[in-house]
Design a protein around this motif. Sequence first.
Motif, short mmCIF file in Angstrom:
data_model
loop_
_atom_site.label_atom_id
_atom_site.label_comp_id
_atom_site.label_asym_id
_atom_site.label_seq_id
_atom_site.Cartn_x
_atom_site.Cartn_y
_atom_site.Cartn_z
N LYS A 14 27.50 99.41 60.38
CA LYS A 14 26.75 98.78 61.21
C LYS A 14 27.12 98.34 62.79
N LEU A 39 35.50 92.53 56.29
CA LEU A 39 34.48 93.06 57.21
C LEU A 39 34.04 94.75 56.70
N ALA A 42 31.36 94.31 54.44
CA ALA A 42 30.24 94.14 55.01
C ALA A 42 29.63 95.02 55.77
N TYR A 44 31.32 97.05 58.25
CA TYR A 44 31.76 97.21 59.68
C TYR A 44 32.99 98.15 59.69
N VAL A 204 33.00 85.74 57.73
CA VAL A 204 32.37 87.41 58.13
C VAL A 204 30.60 87.05 57.81
N ARG A 205 30.28 86.26 57.04
CA ARG A 205 28.85 85.97 57.15
C ARG A 205 28.55 85.37 58.36
N GLU A 208 27.93 88.19 60.40
CA GLU A 208 26.94 89.09 60.28
C GLU A 208 25.68 88.61 60.97
N GLU A 213 22.84 92.09 62.31
CA GLU A 213 22.72 93.61 61.55
C GLU A 213 22.55 93.47 60.06
#
Length: 213
Positions: A14, A39, A42, A44, A204-205, A208, A213
């Motif tokens: 993303k 990351l 998620a 990335y 990390v959330r 996001e 994204e």
Amino acid sequence: MSISKIESHVEQAKAHLIFAHGAGADKSSEFMTRFTQLLNDAAYSVTRFNFPYMDRRIAEDKKFPPDRMPKLLDCFEQVLTDCEQDLPLYLIGKSMGGRVAATLSGDSEINSAHLTKIKGVICLGYPFHPIGKPEKLRMTPIETLKKTALILQGERDKLGDKEMIATLDIPKLCQVVFLPDGDHDLKPRVKSGKTHEQNLRQAVREIEVFIGE
């Protein structure tokens, strides 16, 4: 300039994050490695790299102090120059690395094409001041931001805790999110009922949400 890097690419990423280490631990430290894994999970892609002084530390097995900011900026900009990605690009840094990322995004000397590449800045444990010296604030990188920034700060970070930061005039381009009972590594105490892993995952959330994204 020869820069040692670790590329962690994921399929259907993303965004791409260029991740700078802090003053005392290199790109392969436990924190840098684990946060990169989260990351990647998620979606990335991440590029980690060492500043020149850190490679010298490793090669000579001696604790040299960090380079001065101009040399750190040159290194970070070189990594940015070498990053051939069509993905949205973000600068992220742990402690000193976040300070360099924020400085780079507001640097009037940076190539305008490079500045256009940068979508935002993420700081993990921003060093608002040296330990024990809250009067020596390091606000200039934040005050001169040209891109939106997210600071993820431990509530009891000795380089800028929640109580101290509440007294500061944080620019509108910058958002500060506190991690429960976290120290400078975002690590909480056992008695808090939280774990380091929980705080890292929450960080990390928040990223996001920031990237959207």
